[in-house]
Design a protein around this motif. Sequence first.
Motif, PDB file in Angstrom:
ATOM      1  N   ALA A   1     -15.491 -43.974  -1.998  1.00 38.03           N
ATOM      2  CA  ALA A   1     -16.825 -42.933  -2.121  1.00 38.03           C
ATOM      3  C   ALA A   1     -17.356 -43.244  -2.992  1.00 38.03           C
ATOM      4  O   ALA A   1     -18.856 -42.726  -3.239  1.00 38.03           O
ATOM      5  N   VAL A   2     -17.015 -42.965  -4.160  1.00 38.58           N
ATOM      6  CA  VAL A   2     -17.808 -43.039  -5.187  1.00 38.58           C
ATOM      7  C   VAL A   2     -18.676 -44.002  -6.230  1.00 38.58           C
ATOM      8  O   VAL A   2     -19.022 -44.261  -7.066  1.00 38.58           O
TER       9      VAL A   2
ATOM     10  N   GLU B   1     -12.799 -44.475   1.721  1.00 36.26           N
ATOM     11  CA  GLU B   1     -11.658 -44.061   1.813  1.00 36.26           C
ATOM     12  C   GLU B   1     -11.351 -42.901   1.927  1.00 36.26           C
ATOM     13  O   GLU B   1     -10.569 -42.315   2.746  1.00 36.26           O
ATOM     14  N   PRO B   2     -12.141 -41.908   1.880  1.00 30.36           N
ATOM     15  CA  PRO B   2     -11.867 -40.602   2.078  1.00 30.36           C
ATOM     16  C   PRO B   2     -12.235 -39.946   3.228  1.00 30.36           C
ATOM     17  O   PRO B   2     -11.174 -38.837   4.159  1.00 30.36           O
ATOM     18  N   GLU B   3     -12.846 -41.028   3.928  1.00 31.33           N
ATOM     19  CA  GLU B   3     -13.297 -40.409   5.520  1.00 31.33           C
ATOM     20  C   GLU B   3     -11.550 -40.894   6.034  1.00 31.33           C
ATOM     21  O   GLU B   3     -11.776 -40.245   7.149  1.00 31.33           O
ATOM     22  N   ALA B   4     -11.584 -42.355   5.850  1.00 29.63           N
ATOM     23  CA  ALA B   4     -10.755 -42.902   6.055  1.00 29.63           C
ATOM     24  C   ALA B   4      -9.510 -42.195   6.317  1.00 29.63           C
ATOM     25  O   ALA B   4      -8.786 -41.486   7.233  1.00 29.63           O
ATOM     26  N   ALA B   5      -8.820 -41.630   4.643  1.00 29.61           N
ATOM     27  CA  ALA B   5      -7.440 -40.743   5.370  1.00 29.61           C
ATOM     28  C   ALA B   5      -8.051 -39.790   6.105  1.00 29.61           C
ATOM     29  O   ALA B   5      -6.830 -39.070   6.507  1.00 29.61           O
TER      30      ALA B   5
ATOM     31  N   VAL C   1     -10.040 -40.669  -7.053  1.00 30.27           N
ATOM     32  CA  VAL C   1      -9.737 -39.737  -6.580  1.00 30.27           C
ATOM     33  C   VAL C   1     -10.948 -39.788  -6.020  1.00 30.27           C
ATOM     34  O   VAL C   1     -12.084 -39.030  -6.913  1.00 30.27           O
ATOM     35  N   ASP C   2     -11.235 -39.006  -4.473  1.00 31.33           N
ATOM     36  CA  ASP C   2     -11.719 -38.821  -3.858  1.00 31.33           C
ATOM     37  C   ASP C   2     -12.239 -37.546  -2.563  1.00 31.33           C
ATOM     38  O   ASP C   2     -10.915 -37.206  -2.731  1.00 31.33           O
ATOM     39  N   LEU C   3     -12.855 -36.946  -2.885  1.00 26.21           N
ATOM     40  CA  LEU C   3     -13.099 -35.652  -2.135  1.00 26.21           C
ATOM     41  C   LEU C   3     -14.457 -35.373  -1.190  1.00 26.21           C
ATOM     42  O   LEU C   3     -15.077 -36.144  -1.573  1.00 26.21           O
ATOM     43  N   ILE C   4     -14.012 -34.776   0.350  1.00 27.89           N
ATOM     44  CA  ILE C   4     -14.279 -34.804   0.911  1.00 27.89           C
ATOM     45  C   ILE C   4     -14.150 -33.924   1.835  1.00 27.89           C
ATOM     46  O   ILE C   4     -13.166 -33.680   2.034  1.00 27.89           O
ATOM     47  N   SER C   5     -15.366 -32.732   2.480  1.00 31.30           N
ATOM     48  CA  SER C   5     -14.486 -31.575   3.138  1.00 31.30           C
ATOM     49  C   SER C   5     -14.741 -31.803   4.388  1.00 31.30           C
ATOM     50  O   SER C   5     -16.613 -32.497   4.449  1.00 31.30           O
ATOM     51  N   TYR C   6     -15.207 -31.895   5.277  1.00 30.99           N
ATOM     52  CA  TYR C   6     -14.906 -31.614   7.613  1.00 30.99           C
ATOM     53  C   TYR C   6     -15.524 -30.213   7.300  1.00 30.99           C
ATOM     54  O   TYR C   6     -14.281 -29.470   7.157  1.00 30.99           O
ATOM     55  N   GLU C   7     -15.651 -30.027   8.857  1.00 29.22           N
ATOM     56  CA  GLU C   7     -15.747 -28.789   9.288  1.00 29.22           C
ATOM     57  C   GLU C   7     -15.314 -29.143  11.121  1.00 29.22           C
ATOM     58  O   GLU C   7     -15.856 -30.383  12.012  1.00 29.22           O
ATOM     59  N   ILE C   8     -14.543 -28.438  11.680  1.00 31.06           N
ATOM     60  CA  ILE C   8     -14.739 -28.691  13.083  1.00 31.06           C
ATOM     61  C   ILE C   8     -16.012 -28.587  14.010  1.00 31.06           C
ATOM     62  O   ILE C   8     -15.973 -27.461  14.286  1.00 31.06           O
TER      63      ILE C   8
ATOM     64  N   GLY D   1     -19.645 -35.648  -0.476  1.00 33.19           N
ATOM     65  CA  GLY D   1     -17.993 -35.809  -1.691  1.00 33.19           C
ATOM     66  C   GLY D   1     -18.339 -36.076  -2.927  1.00 33.19           C
ATOM     67  O   GLY D   1     -19.518 -35.745  -3.689  1.00 33.19           O
ATOM     68  N   THR D   2     -17.319 -36.125  -3.414  1.00 31.79           N
ATOM     69  CA  THR D   2     -16.967 -36.029  -4.941  1.00 31.79           C
ATOM     70  C   THR D   2     -16.484 -36.587  -5.802  1.00 31.79           C
ATOM     71  O   THR D   2     -15.085 -37.202  -4.059  1.00 31.79           O
ATOM     72  N   GLY D   3     -15.824 -37.718  -6.295  1.00 26.56           N
ATOM     73  CA  GLY D   3     -14.483 -38.328  -6.926  1.00 26.56           C
ATOM     74  C   GLY D   3     -15.010 -38.854  -8.209  1.00 26.56           C
ATOM     75  O   GLY D   3     -15.916 -38.783  -8.576  1.00 26.56           O
ATOM     76  N   GLU D   4     -13.732 -39.006  -9.054  1.00 30.10           N
ATOM     77  CA  GLU D   4     -13.541 -39.688 -10.556  1.00 30.10           C
ATOM     78  C   GLU D   4     -12.806 -41.088 -10.202  1.00 30.10           C
ATOM     79  O   GLU D   4     -11.920 -41.072  -9.163  1.00 30.10           O
ATOM     80  N   LEU D   5     -12.753 -41.454 -11.278  1.00 34.93           N
ATOM     81  CA  LEU D   5     -11.993 -42.705 -11.473  1.00 34.93           C
ATOM     82  C   LEU D   5     -10.828 -41.535 -12.302  1.00 34.93           C
ATOM     83  O   LEU D   5     -10.536 -42.298 -13.269  1.00 34.93           O
ATOM     84  N   CYS D   6      -9.435 -40.969 -11.848  1.00 33.61           N
ATOM     85  CA  CYS D   6      -8.703 -40.762 -12.612  1.00 33.61           C
ATOM     86  C   CYS D   6      -7.580 -40.886 -11.220  1.00 33.61           C
ATOM     87  O   CYS D   6      -6.779 -39.673 -11.257  1.00 33.61           O
TER      88      CYS D   6
END
Length: 587
Positions: A168-169, A198-202, A233-240, A254-259
């Motif tokens: 995502a980054v 990738e984070p959305e798929a996960a 490492v990718d991060l993303i937040s969702y609400e139902i 969403g956010t992310g970095e090479l780490c």
Amino acid sequence: MNSPKSDTSLRNIAEKIKDVSISGEANRIVVGVDFGTTYSGVAWGYTGSPSEIHVIQSWPGGMNLTSPKVPSKIAYEKDGIKWGFQVKPFQNCIECFKLCLDPNLRPPDFVSLPNIYAQLRQHDKVVQDVVRDYLQMLYDHTITTLTRALGSTFVDNTRIEFILTCPAVWSDRSKNATLQAAEGTGMAKSCKIRLISEPEAAAIYTLKTMQPKNLQVTDDSCFVVCDAGGGTVDLISYEILQTDPLQVKESVTGTGELCGSAFLNRRFESFVKERLGSAAYYAMKEKTKIAALKSWEEYVKRVFVDGEDQDVFPIQFPGLPDDEARGIDCGFMTVTREEVQAIFEPVIQEVVRLVDGQITAVQSKGRQVKSILLVGGFGSSEYLFMRLKNKYADVLSTKDNPDVVLQPVDSWTAVVRGAVIRGMETIVQTRKSRYHYGVKYWEYFDENIHSEEHKYWDTTREKWLAENQIKWYIAKGTEMSEDESISFPFYITFEDHHSRVLVDELVCCQETFPPKSIDSTVTTVCKLRSDLTTVPKSLYTKGRNSKDVEYEGLHFTMEMSVLSAALLFELRVDGVRYGEVTADFAT
């Protein structure tokens, strides 16, 4: 090898195939491809049996061993291409080449981009060539696997859709480069390839596996998905939005970095170099280094837990002479629990920083984080799981929700499984734009607004204009839906000798407040080439200037749709689609 459960699943699919051949239903095979920095994976499912997802476990060169992932390595040999497990230890190969698709990202210090580019030149390749060749190998093996499972007749006559994942980054240009490489393989044979972050798929896979136990529609609760892989490492937040059927939307950008976990390998190598000394480290045989790294990965990195039950970890260093001062005995190096923690700590802290940032962003919107879903190869680490659990247990847990950090089963394959699910149904309804998006344009010059450096004379309209201005149409954080498009209105004038193929520039910016004209914070996303030759003459307006030069004017709109990991464009005049719009990301 297939387990009895897998055999049963395939028999169920075989029965569905028989039913389809009778009923004539147009079911599809959906293939998810998780193209990773260090490892890649493939999974598939059949829309006639959507609850069953099959992850490919057997690979060429794997010597009958099973693995849900295959190394992202490729070697060009005189007798052909070797890839994945076919690339043996000590064999000259190209790896981590995925990172070259986004050269604007700072590569991890264990990756030398100059060395990769030198290897590419040696084989007269560019990175897109290598990505295409590797994805072709994945495609060929996937078709072989499907044929063995379902039969050649069915595979040859069934629509196969490919869903390809990417970080995502990454920039829009890098995502497009991935798509272009994939479209040069057999994946594009039966239909258009789709991209998903990738984070959305996960998230899709994880949330589906949580139903209905942990999912409920609330006004203020969100889930943070932390996809920790080998390189990113990718991060993303969702609400139902609703649970039956499951529908979610992004809460914040969403956010992310090479780490990712590959950084741990680099830190381990640095630790060994410091323990042995530079001279002894560089004198060590490559076979010894590879055996040590394998021992570190399999017996320490993947299973390490911060507990009192094991204070030392013996790591294989075959061939090293005994050295009590350096902790070498009988071909093993003794590493203490504290030393392992020190290797992990900077990478863990970076992941924690990213999670903290995502939680803070959610809370700034007046919402609360209910759970942190930990997925990916590094996401399956017990140590990372416990560190996040211990940090956030008191902060986020409640009596009704004591388990804040969740680590789903099959977290290493969550991304590729989620890609298959996405090919079968739409779960994510809206996403947050990661950038401000706009277009370069001109407007009539106003000395009170515009800089003199942007001033130019338009000979057709005989007016002073200001160039390099930006009209922002999508603000960072804007909620976007695949079913909705954003319209960029344009007005252009032509003289008879002017080309009817226009080139416009789509730009983006990550700053909180984007500038009104081009500066160093603005990045070109792509050049949009619009062919207006098919637009009827009746839709043009006519004009004549003081020099008796006739010109035509046309109002039209560029329609842009923002997908999970792609941008789509089309051109319309009075709401009717005309001509073609191509996005050139190579500028």
